[in-house]
Motif scaffolding. Structure first.
Motif, PDB file in Angstrom:
ATOM      1  N   ARG A 152     114.160  81.938 -25.236  1.00 35.75           N
ATOM      2  CA  ARG A 152     112.987  82.113 -26.102  1.00 35.75           C
ATOM      3  C   ARG A 152     113.392  82.264 -27.565  1.00 35.75           C
ATOM      4  O   ARG A 152     112.762  81.688 -28.461  1.00 35.75           O
ATOM      5  N   ALA A 153     114.430  83.030 -27.835  1.00 39.85           N
ATOM      6  CA  ALA A 153     114.855  83.295 -29.208  1.00 39.85           C
ATOM      7  C   ALA A 153     115.780  82.216 -29.764  1.00 39.85           C
ATOM      8  O   ALA A 153     116.117  82.274 -30.948  1.00 39.85           O
ATOM      9  N   ARG A 154     116.186  81.251 -28.926  1.00 35.73           N
ATOM     10  CA  ARG A 154     117.089  80.176 -29.337  1.00 35.73           C
ATOM     11  C   ARG A 154     118.354  80.734 -29.988  1.00 35.73           C
ATOM     12  O   ARG A 154     118.758  80.352 -31.083  1.00 35.73           O
ATOM     13  N   HIS A 155     118.972  81.670 -29.267  1.00 36.02           N
ATOM     14  CA  HIS A 155     120.221  82.241 -29.748  1.00 36.02           C
ATOM     15  C   HIS A 155     121.320  81.182 -29.876  1.00 36.02           C
ATOM     16  O   HIS A 155     122.279  81.360 -30.639  1.00 36.02           O
ATOM     17  N   ASP A 156     121.180  80.096 -29.141  1.00 43.86           N
ATOM     18  CA  ASP A 156     122.176  79.034 -29.219  1.00 43.86           C
ATOM     19  C   ASP A 156     122.248  78.410 -30.610  1.00 43.86           C
ATOM     20  O   ASP A 156     123.318  78.016 -31.083  1.00 43.86           O
ATOM     21  N   LEU A 157     121.088  78.338 -31.300  1.00 45.99           N
ATOM     22  CA  LEU A 157     121.084  77.770 -32.654  1.00 45.99           C
ATOM     23  C   LEU A 157     121.830  78.674 -33.634  1.00 45.99           C
ATOM     24  O   LEU A 157     122.484  78.198 -34.566  1.00 45.99           O
ATOM     25  N   VAL A 158     121.714  79.990 -33.431  1.00 47.37           N
ATOM     26  CA  VAL A 158     122.455  80.932 -34.275  1.00 47.37           C
ATOM     27  C   VAL A 158     123.960  80.720 -34.099  1.00 47.37           C
ATOM     28  O   VAL A 158     124.718  80.653 -35.078  1.00 47.37           O
ATOM     29  N   LEU A 159     124.398  80.575 -32.858  1.00 47.28           N
ATOM     30  CA  LEU A 159     125.819  80.379 -32.596  1.00 47.28           C
ATOM     31  C   LEU A 159     126.296  79.027 -33.135  1.00 47.28           C
ATOM     32  O   LEU A 159     127.426  78.912 -33.634  1.00 47.28           O
ATOM     33  N   GLU A 160     125.450  78.007 -33.060  1.00 48.49           N
ATOM     34  CA  GLU A 160     125.827  76.703 -33.613  1.00 48.49           C
ATOM     35  C   GLU A 160     126.022  76.785 -35.122  1.00 48.49           C
ATOM     36  O   GLU A 160     126.954  76.189 -35.680  1.00 48.49           O
ATOM     37  N   PHE A 161     125.140  77.505 -35.791  1.00 51.39           N
ATOM     38  CA  PHE A 161     125.254  77.651 -37.242  1.00 51.39           C
ATOM     39  C   PHE A 161     126.576  78.316 -37.614  1.00 51.39           C
ATOM     40  O   PHE A 161     127.304  77.839 -38.503  1.00 51.39           O
ATOM     41  N   PHE A 162     126.917  79.396 -36.946  1.00 51.16           N
ATOM     42  CA  PHE A 162     128.154  80.103 -37.260  1.00 51.16           C
ATOM     43  C   PHE A 162     129.379  79.264 -36.888  1.00 51.16           C
ATOM     44  O   PHE A 162     130.395  79.306 -37.588  1.00 51.16           O
ATOM     45  N   THR A 163     129.290  78.504 -35.810  1.00 46.34           N
ATOM     46  CA  THR A 163     130.406  77.643 -35.436  1.00 46.34           C
ATOM     47  C   THR A 163     130.644  76.572 -36.489  1.00 46.34           C
ATOM     48  O   THR A 163     131.787  76.279 -36.868  1.00 46.34           O
ATOM     49  N   ALA A 164     129.559  75.972 -36.980  1.00 45.92           N
ATOM     50  CA  ALA A 164     129.685  74.936 -38.008  1.00 45.92           C
ATOM     51  C   ALA A 164     130.277  75.500 -39.291  1.00 45.92           C
ATOM     52  O   ALA A 164     131.179  74.898 -39.902  1.00 45.92           O
ATOM     53  N   VAL A 165     129.792  76.663 -39.737  1.00 48.49           N
ATOM     54  CA  VAL A 165     130.324  77.280 -40.951  1.00 48.49           C
ATOM     55  C   VAL A 165     131.790  77.660 -40.755  1.00 48.49           C
ATOM     56  O   VAL A 165     132.624  77.472 -41.650  1.00 48.49           O
ATOM     57  N   HIS A 166     132.115  78.186 -39.579  1.00 50.10           N
ATOM     58  CA  HIS A 166     133.492  78.587 -39.288  1.00 50.10           C
ATOM     59  C   HIS A 166     134.442  77.398 -39.369  1.00 50.10           C
ATOM     60  O   HIS A 166     135.527  77.492 -39.952  1.00 50.10           O
ATOM     61  N   GLU A 167     134.048  76.260 -38.805  1.00 49.64           N
ATOM     62  CA  GLU A 167     134.924  75.097 -38.779  1.00 49.64           C
ATOM     63  C   GLU A 167     134.965  74.375 -40.117  1.00 49.64           C
ATOM     64  O   GLU A 167     135.905  73.608 -40.375  1.00 49.64           O
ATOM     65  N   ALA A 168     133.954  74.582 -40.958  1.00 54.51           N
ATOM     66  CA  ALA A 168     133.909  73.878 -42.243  1.00 54.51           C
ATOM     67  C   ALA A 168     134.918  74.431 -43.238  1.00 54.51           C
ATOM     68  O   ALA A 168     135.463  73.682 -44.055  1.00 54.51           O
ATOM     69  N   PHE A 169     135.190  75.736 -43.174  1.00 57.43           N
ATOM     70  CA  PHE A 169     136.114  76.340 -44.139  1.00 57.43           C
ATOM     71  C   PHE A 169     137.551  76.231 -43.629  1.00 57.43           C
ATOM     72  O   PHE A 169     137.792  76.220 -42.416  1.00 57.43           O
ATOM     73  N   PRO A 170     138.521  76.162 -44.540  1.00 56.25           N
ATOM     74  CA  PRO A 170     139.928  76.079 -44.119  1.00 56.25           C
ATOM     75  C   PRO A 170     140.341  77.283 -43.277  1.00 56.25           C
ATOM     76  O   PRO A 170     139.806  78.385 -43.426  1.00 56.25           O
TER      77      PRO A 170
END
Length: 315
Positions: free
Chosen positions: A191-209
C-alpha cells in the motif's frame, strides 16, 4: 559567487558520506521510523541538489562578459579572463557534475528496469507454483500465492500486479492472529509502495562514486521500511502476534526485488516491539531537521548565485 561552488561541493560530500554513516549508527531512528525515513530522504535529495548546485555555480563562473558586456561562453575569452589553470579546474568540475547527473539518470533507469524484470520473472514463477487450493491455506485473497514448502516463508512482490507469497509452512506454523499480522505487514509494504523508496536510495547510492558514499545507508533505510510495516501490523493485531510471526519467519529470505518479513534484523525488531513509544518531540526534531537540511543550505548558497547570474544576464 567564488564561495558558492565549494560550499555546494562540501555539502554534497558531507551528505553522501559522513552524515549517512553517522545516521545509520543511530538507534533513535528505530523509535520514529517515519520521521527518520523523511530525514533520510531529505539528506539524499539535498546531496543531489548540492552536487548539481556546485556544477551550476562553476558554470556561472565560465560566463565572462563579452565585448558588448553580455555573458559569453567563448573558451578563448574565458581563458583570457580566468587563466588556463582556473579555467581547466572549472571545466573539470562542471564535467564531473554533468557525469553525476548522467549517472543518476542511468542508474535510476537501470535499477527500475532490473528490479521490475526480476519481479516479473518471479511473479510468473509463483503463479505457476501456486498452491492456494491447499487444505492448509487459510486465506483466499486474489493476490496471495502459496508455495509447497514446509519452511515458513513470507514476502511480497510490489507493483501493479502485486503478490503476497506465503508457504504452506507459514500456515502450519502460525495461528490466525499471527497470520493476520503477516498479511498486515506485507499489505503495508504494498500500500505504501516502500519499494519505490528503496529504489530511489539505490539509484542515488549507485550514482555517487564509491569513495564518498556510505555503504550502510541502504541497510538503514531498508530497516526503517520494515519498521514502518511492523507498526502497521501492530495497529491491526497488537505486538504479541507480530513478534511470534517474526520469530517464526526469521530465516525467511526474500528474493531480490521483494520485501520479506524475516531477515537478519528480526531480533532488533522483536525487541523494539517491547519498548515504549518514543516522545513526540523526537519525531518533531527529525522533521525540522529534514526541512533545515533541505531548505536552509539551498537558500543560503543559491540566492547569491542567482543574484550574480541575474547581474550577468542583465549586463
Amino acid at each position: 559567487m567564488n564561495v558558492a561552488a565549494p560550499v555546494f561541493a562540501a555539502l554534497a560530500l558531507v551528505l553522501t558520506g559522513p552524515v549517512p554513516m553517522a545516521l545509520s549508527r543511530a538507534t533513535w531512528t528505530h523509535r520514529v521510523p517515519r520521521a527518520a525515513l523523511v530525514l533520510w530522504q531529505a539528506i539524499a535529495l539535498a546531496a543531489v541538489l548540492s552536487a548539481f548546485g556546485s556544477g551550476l555555480a562553476i558554470a556561472s563562473q565560465l560566463l565572462v562578459p563579452g565585448p558588448d558586456g553580455r555573458p559569453t561562453t567563448s573558451p578563448a575569452r574565458e581563458i583570457d579572463a580566468l587563466g588556463v589553470p582556473l579555467w581547466s579546474l572549472y571545466v573539470i568540475v562542471f564535467a564531473l557534475t554533468v557525469l553525476v547527473g548522467a549517472r543518476l539518470i542511468y542508474t535510476g533507469i537501470r535499477v527500475g528496469v532490473r528490479t521490475r524484470r526480476r519481479r516479473a520473472q518471479h511473479r510468473m514463477l509463483v503463479d505457476l507454483l501456486d498452491r492456494s487450493d491447499s487444505p492448509v491455506a487459510r486465506t483466499r485473497s486474489s493476490y496471495v500465492r502459496v508455495l509447497d514448502t514446509p519452511e515458513p516463508i513470507a514476502y511480497c512482490l510490489p507493483g501493479v500486479r502485486r503478490r503476497v507469497v506465503l508457504s504452506e509452512g507459514t500456515f502450519t506454523s502460525l495461528g490466525d492472529p499471527e497470520l493476520r499480522a503477516v498479511l498486515a505487514h506485507e499489505r503495508s509494504h504494498l500500500r505504501a509502495r516502500h519499494d519505490l523508496v528503496l529504489e530511489f536510495f539505490t539509484a542515488v547510492h549507485e550514482a555517487f562514486p564509491r569513495f564518498v558514499r556510505s555503504a550502510s545507508a541502504l541497510g538503514a533505510v531498508a530497516l526503517l521500511v520494515e519498521l514502518l510495516a511492523d507498526d502497521s501490523a501492530v495497529r491491526t493485531t497488537g505486538p504479541t502476534p507480530l513478534a511470534r510471526a517474526l520469530a517464526t519467519c526469521a530465516n525467511s529470505v526474500a528474493p531480490q526485488g521483494a520485501l520479506g518479513l524475516g531477515g537478519t534484523t528480526t531480533l532488533l525488531r522483536v525487541q523494539r516491539l517491547a519498548t515504549p513509544a518514543a516522545p513526540r518531540r523526537i519525531a518533531v526534531i527529525a522533521y525540522l531537521s529534514s526541512v533545515a537540511i533541505l531548505v536552509v543550505p539551498t537558500i543560503a548558497v543559491a540566492l547569491p548565485w542567482l543574484v550574480e547570474l541575474e547581474r550577468l544576464l542583465r549586463s
